[in-house]
Each structure stands twice: as C-alpha cells, then as structure tokens.
Design an enzyme around this catalytic site. Structure first.
Site, PDB file in Angstrom:
ATOM      1  N   CYS A   2       0.886  -1.257  -0.014  1.00  0.00           N
ATOM      2  CA  CYS A   2       0.055   0.212   0.095  1.00  0.00           C
ATOM      3  C   CYS A   2       1.032   1.099  -0.166  1.00  0.00           C
ATOM      4  O   CYS A   2       2.078   1.285   0.558  1.00  0.00           O
ATOM      5  CB  CYS A   2      -0.775   0.146   1.341  1.00  0.00           C
ATOM      6  N   ARG A  27       3.308   0.123  -5.248  1.00  0.00           N
ATOM      7  CA  ARG A  27       3.206  -0.544  -3.892  1.00  0.00           C
ATOM      8  C   ARG A  27       1.956  -1.201  -3.777  1.00  0.00           C
ATOM      9  O   ARG A  27       1.661  -1.863  -2.847  1.00  0.00           O
ATOM     10  CB  ARG A  27       3.346   0.564  -2.796  1.00  0.00           C
ATOM     11  N   TRP A  75      -2.846  -2.619  -1.701  1.00  0.00           N
ATOM     12  CA  TRP A  75      -2.790  -4.078  -1.983  1.00  0.00           C
ATOM     13  C   TRP A  75      -3.340  -4.652  -0.930  1.00  0.00           C
ATOM     14  O   TRP A  75      -3.015  -4.882   0.187  1.00  0.00           O
ATOM     15  CB  TRP A  75      -0.998  -4.192  -1.867  1.00  0.00           C
ATOM     16  N   ASN A 101      -1.156   1.927   6.081  1.00  0.00           N
ATOM     17  CA  ASN A 101      -0.251   0.726   5.238  1.00  0.00           C
ATOM     18  C   ASN A 101       0.148  -0.023   6.426  1.00  0.00           C
ATOM     19  O   ASN A 101       1.086   0.412   7.295  1.00  0.00           O
ATOM     20  CB  ASN A 101       0.875   1.601   4.385  1.00  0.00           C
ATOM     21  N   GLY A 102      -0.099  -1.563   6.229  1.00  0.00           N
ATOM     22  CA  GLY A 102       0.524  -2.313   7.268  1.00  0.00           C
ATOM     23  C   GLY A 102      -0.632  -3.198   7.761  1.00  0.00           C
ATOM     24  O   GLY A 102      -1.545  -3.439   6.776  1.00  0.00           O
ATOM     25  N   GLU A 488      16.153 -16.682 -11.326  1.00  0.00           N
ATOM     26  CA  GLU A 488      16.141 -15.385 -11.846  1.00  0.00           C
ATOM     27  C   GLU A 488      15.193 -14.998 -12.897  1.00  0.00           C
ATOM     28  O   GLU A 488      14.377 -14.370 -12.815  1.00  0.00           O
ATOM     29  CB  GLU A 488      17.233 -14.303 -11.737  1.00  0.00           C
ATOM     30  N   LYS A 492      11.223 -13.773 -13.451  1.00  0.00           N
ATOM     31  CA  LYS A 492      10.943 -12.740 -14.131  1.00  0.00           C
ATOM     32  C   LYS A 492       9.937 -13.158 -15.016  1.00  0.00           C
ATOM     33  O   LYS A 492       9.002 -12.450 -15.316  1.00  0.00           O
ATOM     34  CB  LYS A 492      12.109 -12.306 -15.103  1.00  0.00           C
ATOM     35  N   GLU A 495       6.436 -13.852 -13.155  1.00  0.00           N
ATOM     36  CA  GLU A 495       5.859 -12.421 -12.667  1.00  0.00           C
ATOM     37  C   GLU A 495       5.299 -11.646 -13.372  1.00  0.00           C
ATOM     38  O   GLU A 495       4.264 -10.933 -13.159  1.00  0.00           O
ATOM     39  CB  GLU A 495       6.806 -11.917 -11.509  1.00  0.00           C
ATOM     40  N   HIS A 511      16.182 -35.702 -12.457  1.00  0.00           N
ATOM     41  CA  HIS A 511      15.611 -36.027 -11.164  1.00  0.00           C
ATOM     42  C   HIS A 511      14.119 -35.928 -11.098  1.00  0.00           C
ATOM     43  O   HIS A 511      13.431 -35.801  -9.992  1.00  0.00           O
ATOM     44  CB  HIS A 511      16.315 -35.667  -9.797  1.00  0.00           C
ATOM     45  N   LYS A 610       5.490  -3.891  -5.337  1.00  0.00           N
ATOM     46  CA  LYS A 610       6.906  -3.711  -5.401  1.00  0.00           C
ATOM     47  C   LYS A 610       7.533  -3.689  -4.011  1.00  0.00           C
ATOM     48  O   LYS A 610       8.697  -4.591  -3.717  1.00  0.00           O
ATOM     49  CB  LYS A 610       7.552  -2.383  -5.914  1.00  0.00           C
TER      50      LYS A 610
END
Ligand code: AGP
Length: 615
Positions: A2, A27, A75, A101-102, A488, A492, A495, A511, A610
C-alpha cells in the site's frame, strides 16, 4: 505494501495527492482513494477499486477542492479489493478519515471490543478498527486527535503507517509509523507532504524527515512539524536532504519502467562501483562497511537473508564469498529464517539484501539476528530505508529508483556490491593473489560496456520472444553461479507474463522435471564458458533427445551449443565470477518482450506489489 500520500498547505490537495499515488502505485494497485476537506468543512471521500486512473476519472465528476487531504493506493490483505474496503476509512460520525499501510494483527479483538461498544463496521479491513478506536478514545477521553492516536497505538499490535485527517482541526494532519515506512516532506509556505517514500515529495521539496518506528508526527499549518514518541516524549525532527532527482522516477521516453530500468544497467552498475574500485591502483573498497572488514575477514560463516530476486542475488553472493573469500555462506529465505529459531550468536554476521529496504520478512529476520547479538549488515537500494537504518553498517547499491515491480537493475547492482564485498574481504584475508584480483577487477570495470552490447541485440530478443510468447510452461537451467541466474530468469517470466516457469540446477533436471519436456517446452539454458560448460552441453543434449526447445545464452564465439540450440543469444566473455551480471540480461529482456506481446501490465503485474511490507 500500500502507498499513502497526504498534503496540507495552500495548494489544492487533490492533484498533489493523485500524482503522488500514481508514483506509489508500484506498492499496490487493487484500489485507490482520496479524502479532501474543502473550505466548507465537508469531507469528500472518493474511493474506487482498481487503479488510481479509475479514481481520477470518478473524482473528476465531483467536488475535490480543498487544501488538506489524504490518499491511499491499496494492496489488499484483509478483504476484497472493492470500493468499500478501499481507504480512506471514515469514522461513524464522518468527522475523521484515516489511511493505513500495514497490518493490525490484533484487529479481531479490537473489533469485537468496539462492536460491543456500538461501533458498526462497514468494511472487511483490519484498518477500520483504527479509525473507530481513535474516534472512541477521542470522545471518551475528551482528547485531541494527536493524543487519541497516541493512546490508540499503544493498544495496537502490528505494522502501520497512518495519517489521520480530522474536521475539527483542518490545519493539522496526524501521522504515525511502526514497521511501515513514512516520510514527511517540509515544503514552502508551511506546506507538508507525507508519503510512503520520497517519490511523491521530490518535486516540491528535498527537505525530508524519515520517521522512526513508534513515532507520531503532527504537521500543522500554524505550528509546523512536531514529532513525539508513542510514549509521549517530544523529539527533535532530524531533517535530511534528498538527493533523488525527478528524472530518475520518470519513464524518460521508454514505454515501461521495466524496459527503462533494464537499459539503465550499464549506468547503474557503473554507479555501483564508482569510487569503490580503482583498476589502475589496484584496489576495491566499500566505505560503508570498512569498520566491519576485519570482522568479516575473520568470520567463520556469513548468513545472507533476503526474499525474491534479492534472494537470488544472495545465492550469487554465496558463490562469490566462498570462491574468493573462502568464507562459508548460508543463504536463507528471510520468511523461513525468522520463524525457525535459528542458531545465531555474536560471532555471526548476517547480511540482508533488499532493494526496497522495507521488506517485512527481511526486516524481521534482521531484528531477530540483532537481538541474538549478531552483526547485521545491509545491501539496500533505497536510501534511508528501514533496513539501512537498523543495520550496524552496509553498502548502498546506488541503482537509482526502481519502479517496475519486476526487479532488474537492482539485481545486477546487488550482485555488483556482493562482488566488491567478496573481493575486498578476500584481499584482506590474503586469499586472492594479485593476478587473479587484477583480472577480476579489470573485467568488472568492463561489465557496463558488455551489458550495453547485449542490450544492442534487442531485435534478436524480440524474435525469440515472439516464438515462445504463447508457451504455457518454461524451464530455466544453469549450473554453478548460473543456477541463481536460471532462478531469476524463471521468476521474471512468471511474475510479468504469468507463464509458469521453473529454475533448476541443470543436472537436477533428470531427477524429475525432465518428465515435463516435450516439443512444446521452451528450455532456457545458461551455457556460458566456465567449469561446467561441458556438463551443461550434455544437459542440453538430454533436452534435445526429448524434443524440448533450447534457447541458450552462450559466450561469444561458442560453436558447440550454437550448433545444437534452437535459438541462442551471445554474450561477451568475462571472468566466470562475473558471468551472472551478463547472463541475466537476455533473460530480463525476453521476459519483458514476452509480457508485452501477451498484453500484460509489465510494470504492475497482477497480485504483486513492489515493496512487500507485510509478512
Ligand atoms: C522480483 O522481481 C520481485 N519484485 C520480488 O521478488 C522482490 O525481489 C522481493 O519482494 C524482495 O524485495 P526487496 O528486494 O525490496 O526486499
């Protein structure tokens, strides 16, 4: 997560807050809302599910005038992303509004208590308890808003950055923080800006105060800024000068922030080693950790904690520290480490890696390590962030603001700092001979130009992306320090394009994951020259034998993999310790182009934010 923004001053608040929310949309972008107090003392509260642009359209049809206001981009944690759950939340009598926010962890018990006292809850959010609690205290204790906020926060468990606007004092905003970030900007003519980070503030002022945990800020048109602890002790605000430039947070002609940030890497890597590396004189130094270098050199082990992409950088760091400095490294997901009762003591050094410096799990892992006596160091990008402030020492990555939710330039900057750290400790320990040291630092200085050379091949990346844009799955394989690069690359792709992707150590494929391979499966392989090259070639053959499609990242001049791969991208040769800095670039570019071709929202992928300030 947020983002919150608030303004009080002489200008119209709504456009300032709206612009600020757009900057903070990284955010969270599930819903947005702004409450403004107009000259007739009407509190107009506009909230919309979806992006800030939807709020903008909606509010354009209504009165949004007023010189004081608060805004929020959400968010969702508690409750669906709908209009009702959107912030600001307003007290039952409509006299006060609040943004948060939290997460309020004890919201259930507070809610029950408030309901038993007659409060009616409209939303499913944890936040709504805060506004009713402050309202309740204000009325029962006959205190002003700031005091009611202070009393309320003493009974709250959890994380918060809040701002409260009250009709009974239109000249004042009351803000507080614990675990979630909050910055106060001190503007001209008695104006104040409050925001989750400095990006909404930078175009108005560069004088800011980063609030500390459990602090309350009262900004008043007549009395200025005052800061108190929630124990009611007044503090002297510590005013800092921002060095952030407005251009750094704009797209600068690129279609997306992510593309801009990918292309910034030659510069951001250079900025990262500027003043820390001198090839002619043959030294590497990181000023931020110089007081801890001896301790690092003597360390029996180092623990690195991080999340997501930063965790992948830590894995690259593990290879660097073990190979160059010969110090055992344990890389931990911060979220697991913090709940595992880890064995840590005063001899341990814990390094947190975080772009934002605000990731809740990383912050909590560090606090845990600190409480057990460990030395805690940080590698952060955001200057003044919570992690950079709680650590004993650290090194900034100097990558500049990263706005795209998918981390790109922050990763390469983190790997650059880790390289410099490993090199300086190795030298201090006497583990690295002159020849090898000089070879690596000479190569490190050439990395920005080599990244630029890879970026010139954008057409080739686009062509490959067009072939695989409709894939449903993808595998990424690498060995040694290319394994974190594979992880990575997979992160990428998934997401931002929502294609399921997995990163694996190449030899591990047989395996289990090999069962997935058929003629539909793109397999990205990092097959650059290095100690595992021949082994990776064998892994490629195993994929080919099952008709999988190979997209290989190879070293310029390679002929063997070129001959068997379906597609290849050549990257310049470098020292094997530095190869991740180059091999990661093609994977970033392909993820970007695939996402664009699929029509995905590259900079704001669904469900993500983010800065993950909730656990
Ligand atoms: C990666 O693209 C993501 N944005 C995410 O995995 C990110 O790296 C993670 O949330 C950690 O963030 P931090 O570096 O700010 O701590």
């Amino acid at each position: 997560m947020c983002g919150i923004v608030a303004y009080i001053g002489k200008e119209q608040a709504f456009p300032i807050i709206l612009k600020g929310l757009k900057r903070l949309e990284y955010r969270g972008y599930d819903s947005a809302g702004i409450a403004v107090l107009n000259d007739d003392s009407s509190l107009n509260n506009y909230k919309r599910s979806g992006k800030v642009s939807e709020l903008e359209e909606f509010a354009a049809q209504h009165d949004s005038t007023g010189t004081v206001g608060i805004g929020h981009t959400r968010w969702a944690t508690h409750g669906l992303p709908n209009n009702i759950n959107a912030h600001p939340h307003v007290s039952s009598d409509g006299e006060m509004a609040l943004i948060h926010n939290g997460i309020i962890e004890n919201y259930d018990s507070l809610r029950e208590e408030l309901m038993s006292r007659g409060y009616v809850f409209k939303s499913e959010t944890d936040t709504e308890v805060l506004i009713h609690l402050i309202d309740d205290i204000k009325k029962n204790e006959q205190v002003k808003t700031a005091e009611a906020v202070r009393i309320a926060l003493n009974s709250v468990i959890g994380a918060y950055a809040i701002v409260v606007l009250s009709k009974d004092n239109p000249n004042q905003l009351v803000a507080a923080r614990k675990s979630s970030p909050l910055v106060v900007g001190i503007g001209k003519d008695g104006a104040f800006y409050l925001a989750s980070d400095a990006t909404p503030i930078i175009e108005y002022t560069n004088e800011v105060v980063y609030m500390e945990d459990e602090e309350i800020a009262v900004v008043d048109r007549n009395d200025g800024l005052r800061i108190f602890s929630i124990q009611d002790k007044e503090k002297v605000p510590y005013i800092q000068r921002l060095e952030l430039k407005l251009e750094a947070i704009e797209k600068g002609g690129y279609e997306h922030f992510m593309l801009k940030e990918i292309h910034e890497q030659p510069r951001s890597i250079k900025d990262c080693f500027r003043g820390r590396l001198n090839v002619d004189e043959g030294w590497v130094k990181l000023g931020g950790i110089k007081d801890y270098e001896s301790k690092l050199a003597k360390a029996k082990r180092i623990i690195m904690v991080a999340c997501g992409t930063s965790w992948h950088a830590a894995l690259v760091g593990e290879y660097l520290f073990e190979d160059l400095a010969r110090i055992p490294v344990e890389v931990e997901y911060a979220s697991e480490f913090r709940y595992r009762n880890p064995i840590i003591d005063e001899d341990d050094i814990v390094i947190a890696i975080s772009q934002s410096g605000e990731t809740a799990d990383t912050l909590a892992a560090l606090n845990l390590a600190k409480s057990k006596g460990a030395t805690i160091l940080g590698i952060c990008n955001v200057v003044g962030s919570s992690i950079s402030r709680i650590t004993h020492a650290g090194s900034y990555t100097h990558a500049g603001p990263e706005i795209g939710v998918a981390s790109t330039k922050a990763f390469t900057a983190q790997v650059t700092v880790l390289t410099l750290m490993a090199l300086s400790i190795a030298r201090k320990k006497g583990n690295l001979d002159d020849t090898k040291f000089r070879r690596i630092i000479t190569e490190l200085e050439l990395i920005p130009d080599k990244v630029a050379k890879i970026l010139e091949q954008s057409e080739k990346h686009e062509e490959i992306s067009a072939v695989y844009k409709d894939a449903r799955n993808a595998l990424y394989l690498g060995r040694g320090n290319s394994f974190p690069v594979a992880l990575e690359g997979a992160l990428k792709l998934k997401e931002i394009s929502y294609i399921h992707a997995e990163g694996y150590p190449a030899a591990e494929m047989k395996h289990g994951p090999i069962a997935l391979i058929d003629e539909e499966m793109p397999v990205f392989v990092i097959a650059t020259k290095g100690p595992s090259y021949e082994k990776v070639v064998s892994n490629i053959q195993e994929v080919k034998a099952r008709k999988g499609k190979i997209i290989a990242v190879i070293t310029e001049g390679d002929t063997q993999v070129k001959a068997i791969a379906d597609h290849y991208i050549e990257i310049p040769d470098t020292d094997e310790n530095l190869a991740p800095l180059l091999a990661t670039i093609p994977l970033q570019l392909i993820s970007y182009y695939v996402a664009v071709m699929r029509g995905a929202n590259v900079d704001q992928p669904r469900n993500l934010a983010k800065s993950v300030t909730v656990e």
